[in-house]
Design an enzyme around this catalytic site. Sequence first.
Site, PDB file in Angstrom:
ATOM      1  N   LEU A 165       0.810  -1.225   0.000  1.00 29.62           N
ATOM      2  CA  LEU A 165       0.000   0.000   0.000  1.00 29.62           C
ATOM      3  C   LEU A 165       0.840   1.271   0.000  1.00 29.62           C
ATOM      4  O   LEU A 165       0.379   2.321  -0.426  1.00 29.62           O
ATOM      5  CB  LEU A 165      -0.920   0.014   1.230  1.00 29.62           C
ATOM      6  CG  LEU A 165      -2.278  -0.667   1.076  1.00 29.62           C
ATOM      7  CD1 LEU A 165      -2.990  -0.733   2.416  1.00 29.62           C
ATOM      8  CD2 LEU A 165      -3.145   0.057   0.061  1.00 29.62           C
ATOM      9  N   ARG A 213       0.263   5.385  -1.512  1.00 26.93           N
ATOM     10  CA  ARG A 213       0.252   6.502  -0.569  1.00 26.93           C
ATOM     11  C   ARG A 213       1.503   7.364  -0.670  1.00 26.93           C
ATOM     12  O   ARG A 213       1.453   8.570  -0.479  1.00 26.93           O
ATOM     13  CB  ARG A 213       0.111   5.958   0.856  1.00 26.93           C
ATOM     14  CG  ARG A 213      -1.257   5.344   1.135  1.00 26.93           C
ATOM     15  CD  ARG A 213      -1.352   4.859   2.570  1.00 26.93           C
ATOM     16  NE  ARG A 213      -2.640   4.241   2.841  1.00 26.93           N
ATOM     17  CZ  ARG A 213      -2.797   3.195   3.645  1.00 26.93           C
ATOM     18  NH1 ARG A 213      -1.760   2.678   4.246  1.00 26.93           N
ATOM     19  NH2 ARG A 213      -3.998   2.697   3.859  1.00 26.93           N
ATOM     20  N   VAL A 238      -9.621   8.118  -1.836  1.00 20.62           N
ATOM     21  CA  VAL A 238      -9.019   6.816  -2.152  1.00 20.62           C
ATOM     22  C   VAL A 238      -7.824   6.512  -1.254  1.00 20.62           C
ATOM     23  O   VAL A 238      -7.263   7.399  -0.619  1.00 20.62           O
ATOM     24  CB  VAL A 238      -8.587   6.761  -3.631  1.00 20.62           C
ATOM     25  CG1 VAL A 238      -9.780   6.958  -4.535  1.00 20.62           C
ATOM     26  CG2 VAL A 238      -7.513   7.803  -3.934  1.00 20.62           C
ATOM     27  N   GLU A 239      -7.412   5.239  -1.255  1.00 21.11           N
ATOM     28  CA  GLU A 239      -6.261   4.752  -0.475  1.00 21.11           C
ATOM     29  C   GLU A 239      -6.388   5.103   1.009  1.00 21.11           C
ATOM     30  O   GLU A 239      -5.421   5.459   1.667  1.00 21.11           O
ATOM     31  CB  GLU A 239      -4.951   5.332  -1.047  1.00 21.11           C
ATOM     32  CG  GLU A 239      -4.622   4.883  -2.451  1.00 21.11           C
ATOM     33  CD  GLU A 239      -3.958   3.524  -2.489  1.00 21.11           C
ATOM     34  OE1 GLU A 239      -4.067   2.780  -1.492  1.00 21.11           O
ATOM     35  OE2 GLU A 239      -3.356   3.196  -3.504  1.00 21.11           O
ATOM     36  N   GLY A 240      -7.597   5.035   1.533  1.00 22.10           N
ATOM     37  CA  GLY A 240      -7.846   5.392   2.927  1.00 22.10           C
ATOM     38  C   GLY A 240      -8.334   6.821   3.016  1.00 22.10           C
ATOM     39  O   GLY A 240      -7.588   7.760   2.742  1.00 22.10           O
TER      40      GLY A 240
END
Length: 819
Positions: free
Chosen positions: A372, A376, A498-500
Amino acid sequence: MSGLVWFLVTIALALTLAYTRSKLPVWTLAFAGLLGVNWLISGSFPLIGTIVFLAVAIPLNVTPLRRNLFSRKLLAWFRSVMPPISQTERVALDAGNTWWDADLFTGKPDWNKLLSYPSPQLSDEEQAFVDGPTEALCKMLDDWEITHEKNDLPAATWDFIREKGFFGMIIPKEYGGHGFSALAHSSVVMKVASRSPSAGVTVMVPNSLGPGELLLHYGTDKQKDYYLPRLAKGEEIPCFALTGPHAGSDAGALPDTGIVCKGEHNGKEVLGFRITWDKRYITLAPVATLLGVAFKAYDPDGLLGDKKSLGITLALIPTDTPGVEIGQRHFPLNASFQNGPTRGKDVFVPMEHLIGGQDFIGEGWRMLMNCLSVGRAISLPALGTGAGKISSRTTGAYARVRKQFKTPIGKFEGVEEAMTRIGGYTYRMEAMRRMTAGALDLGEKPSVLSAILKYHCTEGMRQVVNDAMDIHAGKGVMMGPSNYLARTYQSIPISITVEGANILTRGLMIFGQGAIRCHPYLLKEMECVGMEDEEQAVAKFDRALFSHVGFTISNAVRAFVTGLTRGLFIRSPEAGEVSRYYKQFSRMSSAFAFSADVALLLLGGELKRKEKLSARFGDVLSHLYMGSAMLKQFEDQGRPASDLPLVHWACQDSLHTIEDRLNEIFRNFPSPLLGRLVKWVVMPTGSSYRRPTDKLGHEVASLLLTPSAARDRLTRGVFISNDPADPVGKVEYAMERMLAAEPLEARLQKGLGVRLTPNNLEEHLQRGVEEKVIAEQEAEVIRESAKATAAAIAVDELDPERAPEAHAGKTAKQAAKAS
């Protein structure tokens, strides 16, 4: 000597030992020596002092005694307030590693170590790709065509992206990819996204979390040999399906399942999984040929052993597999990248299609957590920084050529204030982007820093683009081919989500994970909670606990002393104009480390549920990192004097923000009395930092209004055109023409005693030539400036009957099939 003198000497010695972080044996020897000196000078044995010394020194220095008297009991208390780490949390904590963030948590960052890291640089091959294929791709992109007419990239653009290997930037050369560095990956995404967010997302996703990266790290040799060359050439278009309607960031709630069974594959009965899934928000899903899926694996019939629940597992499924359903498209606001749902019901997938094969069943969450960081730390920061750079470039030019009351709007203080933020935030984002990419290229995998970058670069993008829209006003809100800001503005919530989602990233991840990962002792203490061997647990806890106590005492003293002296005696690695910032960020590092320790002691495991408090601590850690990145960037670039306004403004803004967040933390401590006490320790003389002055802000804004080396450095790496037919090129060209014409206009107005307006321009130009105030060639320069300015500030007029053509991805699908 009097008792008061000895008391003061004792306090001074203790403060010195704590400030210098001396070990327990040094403390013991130092105070034993002080007692001896007292005896020699006074001529009498210090009985009471010796008794107190022995009562403290013996239990602390005799390890078995210390463990039984203190550590064993404290471990029992610690277990009562700190629940064991769950498997999901354990995997998240083990993902990646720590880097400079851990130094900031020590309260004593080693600046020389940071500055010794090599300056991130592109290789000649990487720079050639940025200057060649990436530049060519940007010239092909017409964001109005993509977002308004086709809702997709044109077929020729898809072909170019595949042909030039944009999908294979992270794939090694032996598999047909480019094998680019993290900095090169980031630079390509940033440049493409500055031209078209839709194209930027299309390029970044295959190089981010997805089949390519997962295969690189975990794939079998057979999987790598088959898929990686196809992915590198764009023969396969990948996507990865993780998020579902009922499980976003909560891996434990993942409802998608796979049951171990036997089924037919290539005419043979083999072992595999029957997988059922329902996923949404999957980028590239509508055009994907290769689908990665995360699911919970179960073995109810014991075909693999006695264990029934096997854990999260990842599969790689060709989208033409029977039962795979690719749904209709999602339309994320007006960003026209391919995104949509995918579903499957009892789809049989053989074991050889699991990423990593059968050996990696149940390892999916660990695999995802370890990958991930790319999305990020590289892709989204590149997107945000690119938006900041192009906003800085275009807004500066537009504010220079757009006039109100016969004055460029960039000269108005209200506009200047917004432009200052644009420049300062962009400088900050670029510093974070480059330093973190450099760390990744050194082999680091800083998971906490990736969360900091994701949050602050996308939030920085939100602030910068909002300010740019405010300055452009009507020019920014009227849609059409000439509008170079609106689609980026509309795409902001996508990057925030997105991505958290950013709310969770700030409230739970940055400090929630950072406190555990980066703290030198906390994770070691937490690991003792679940240890089965009690004696080993006590021994490990004892070592960590008493190191932790010394660490906290040291930070308390360092925070107090540096607060009292305003950081005057802290060493700086250089003596130039920015040396004070090294000192002040060091001071705030001590304040942060001590305050965080007190909060952790007070709240224990409850701190992660105090999201507001955690978020503020996260902001402090983030701005400490951002300050570090800006100082390193300034050093790496050779300390250019013309960049000093940017450095001063951004560092002062970060220091003020740090102090403001600490004040909010102290005001909202569960124990108000303790909050006031901690504040007194870290801020004994009150607040130290102020927001940057208006004068400094004026200097920053002025950098954007005039061509200069500083302006070029700030905006380097995005697509910039000087073509007067290009939307961005119009404002750049207009600013150049205006700057060339302004001295001629001044001479003409003075010579004729008139004031030029668009309505009387031609009349006075002719008169000026006739009266020899200006030459005909000079009159043409003024005419070209007026023409270029009119084109730059113009907005589009569209046929009201013209509507978007909803291709819904057909162009891309046709292009994929044609290949």
